[in-house]
Each structure stands twice: as structure tokens, then as C-alpha cells.
Design a protein around this motif. Structure first.
Motif, mmCIF file in Angstrom:
data_model
loop_
_atom_site.group_PDB
_atom_site.id
_atom_site.type_symbol
_atom_site.label_atom_id
_atom_site.label_comp_id
_atom_site.label_asym_id
_atom_site.label_seq_id
_atom_site.Cartn_x
_atom_site.Cartn_y
_atom_site.Cartn_z
ATOM 1 N N LEU A 165 0.762 -1.235 0.055
ATOM 2 C CA LEU A 165 -0.082 -0.109 0.028
ATOM 3 C C LEU A 165 0.732 1.242 0.034
ATOM 4 O O LEU A 165 1.384 1.538 0.803
ATOM 5 N N ARG A 166 0.965 1.953 -1.259
ATOM 6 C CA ARG A 166 1.732 3.218 -1.330
ATOM 7 C C ARG A 166 1.233 4.293 -0.220
ATOM 8 O O ARG A 166 2.072 5.096 0.326
ATOM 9 N N PHE A 167 -0.099 4.316 -0.126
ATOM 10 C CA PHE A 167 -0.278 5.291 0.905
ATOM 11 C C PHE A 167 -0.160 5.311 2.162
ATOM 12 O O PHE A 167 0.013 6.249 2.950
ATOM 13 N N PHE A 168 0.214 4.026 2.630
ATOM 14 C CA PHE A 168 0.589 3.727 3.974
ATOM 15 C C PHE A 168 1.975 4.076 3.936
ATOM 16 O O PHE A 168 2.354 4.730 5.258
ATOM 17 N N ALA A 169 2.680 3.836 3.172
ATOM 18 C CA ALA A 169 4.267 4.097 3.199
ATOM 19 C C ALA A 169 4.305 5.761 3.036
ATOM 20 O O ALA A 169 5.314 6.405 3.736
ATOM 21 N N GLU A 170 3.457 6.518 2.112
ATOM 22 C CA GLU A 170 3.601 7.861 2.412
ATOM 23 C C GLU A 170 3.069 8.261 3.508
ATOM 24 O O GLU A 170 3.711 9.368 3.959
ATOM 25 N N PHE A 171 2.311 7.864 4.399
ATOM 26 C CA PHE A 171 1.931 8.482 5.734
ATOM 27 C C PHE A 171 2.939 8.101 6.707
ATOM 28 O O PHE A 171 3.363 9.269 7.271
ATOM 29 N N LEU A 172 3.602 7.050 6.623
ATOM 30 C CA LEU A 172 4.635 6.764 7.696
ATOM 31 C C LEU A 172 6.067 7.790 7.224
ATOM 32 O O LEU A 172 6.585 8.499 7.963
#
Length: 250
Positions: A165-172
Motif C-alpha cells: 500500500l503506497r498510501f501507508f508508505a507515504e503516511f509513515l
């Protein structure tokens, strides 16, 4: 005994060109136009294509079976798009046969033109520092923005390798940027935390995605435009939420 290889079909060449372009970040209307031009160059003027960010549907003359190709991974590689456009122009001008075009497209699909992660992180650092200055930050914020931007971009790439999930990576990654910006201000290594954050998150902002969404909407591709716009909005929300979590420790 020599076994002759089966020549590629027009459909397979068009689908391969569309796949490379869509996976490299091209607009959907550009993908459809390129596929139809290649088909027309080989005598199939009544081809039909329907492209979304996650799939390609292509048919020739309404007589051949309709073909579907699923697109699961997308990135940004403008060099590959330029190569496919060049191949398309050569095909249109009669400079390449179907077999030659297919071989060049296969090689383009296999090749990787992206820079190493080291150079990407260096570029992200320079971009972050310059954006911090451009948004009216002081030179005291230049180095902190560079460090936070580089760390955030590196974290995003590493987290994306671990989590699909790229969105999770961007969040972190945004959480890390927020924490580092807070740390730099606490250690009095920067002047304005907001300028450091703005500069550091710029490498994460989905600028190409937003541009393609607007261009697809203007071209009448409403499904593709809205889906890309929604993806860009989710990315922006992930970045904003990560920064909010990071600076909430103040």
C-alpha cells in the motif's frame, strides 16, 4: 531443423505499447491515441480501445476477439513514454515493421531507465531545500529541509518495498518528516518549522498524477480523470495526516 518464430499480431504490439505507457505514468487518452495510430499504420483503421488506470481493453475491426490487459503497478518513467512515442512515430512513417516494433517495445519493457535510489534521495534532498527557500523560507531552513526531505523520500521507498500500500508508505514517511522538522526546531537548527515541512514533503506530492487527472478530464476521459484525482486526493490526505501525527508530539 530451424523453427520459425510466430510473427507478432497487431493486437499484441498495440497492447504492449499501451501497457508500457500506462505503467510509466502516461495519460489514458495518450495511450489510446498511440494504440490506435499503431493499428492504423498496419492497416487496421477501425480499432477500438478503452483505457483506465488499471486496465486496457482493445479490439480490431469488431471481428477479432476483444483483448484485456490488467495493469497492477504504475510508476513515473517519462523516458519510457518518450521511447514508445518515438517507436509509434517510426511505425507511422513506415520506418519499422511489426516485428521490429515488437522487439523494440519488448526491450523497452525490460529495460530500466530510473536512477539508483542513492541519486533519487540526493535529488529529493536538493528539491526539498530549494522548495523551502522558494516558499519564503530562510537559508537557515535549507539544510534541515534537505535532511528531512531526503529521510522522508528514503523512508517512503523502503516502506513501499515492505508494504504494497503506497498510501501507508507515504503516511509513515510524512510522520518521519514531521518528527524531524520538530526535532530541528527544538535543537534550534531551523527557523520556521512550516517552511521545513513544506519543502520536505514536495518530493512526495503527486504532481504528475494531478496533472494527468486534469488532462484526462479535459479530454473527456471522466472515469480515468476521476480515479486519478481520487488517488491524488488519498495521497494528499496520507501526507497531511502523517505530518499532523508527526508534529502532534509538540
Amino acid at each position: 531443423m530451424n523453427v520459425k518464430s510466430t510473427p507478432p499480431s497487431i493486437t499484441s504490439v498495440c497492447l504492449l505499447a499501451g501497457k508500457i505507457m500506462l505503467q510509466s505514468g502516461a495519460e489514458t487518452h495518450r495511450v489510446e491515441d498511440t494504440m490506435q495510430r499503431i493499428a492504423a499504420s498496419f492497416g487496421k483503421t477501425a480499432s477500438q480501445s478503452y483505457v483506465t488506470p488499471t486496465g486496457i481493453i482493445f479490439s480490431i475491426d469488431g471481428t477479432d476477439p476483444t483483448n484485456f490487459m490488467r495493469i497492477s503497478e504504475r510508476s513515473t518513467d517519462l523516458h519510457k513514454i518518450a521511447i514508445v512515442n518515438s517507436i509509434s512515430r517510426q511505425v507511422t512513417n513506415g520506418e519499422l515493421s511489426m516485428t521490429e516494433a515488437n522487439e523494440q517495445l519488448k526491450q523497452t519493457d525490460l529495460d530500466s531507465y530510473s536512477f539508483s535510489l542513492f541519486f533519487q534521495v540526493i535529488a529529493a534532498a536538493l528539491v526539498s531545500g530549494c522548495f523551502a527557500i522558494m516558499f519564503d523560507g530562510s537559508w537557515l531552513d535549507f539544510i534541515p529541509a534537505m535532511l528531512a526531505g531526503a529521510a522522508g523520500y528514503l523512508a517512503m521507498e523502503r516502506f513501499h518495498d515492505w508494504v504494497e500500500l503506497r498510501f501507508f508508505a507515504e503516511f509513515l514517511a510524512s510522520v518521519i518528516i514531521g518528527l524531524l522538522s520538530l526535532l530541528f526546531i527544538h535543537l534550534q537548527l531551523g527557523a520556521e518549522m512550516d517552511k521545513i515541512i513544506i519543502g520536505a514533503v514536495m518530493p512526495l506530492v503527486p504532481g504528475l498524477l494531478i496533472t494527468n487527472a486534469v488532462r484526462d478530464l479535459m479530454a473527456g476521459h471522466l472515469v480515468a480523470g476521476l480515479s486519478k484525482g481520487a488517488e491524488a486526493l488519498l495521497t494528499a490526505c496520507a501526507i497531511g495526516a502523517g505530518i499532523a501525527v508527526g508534529i502532534s508530539f509538540v
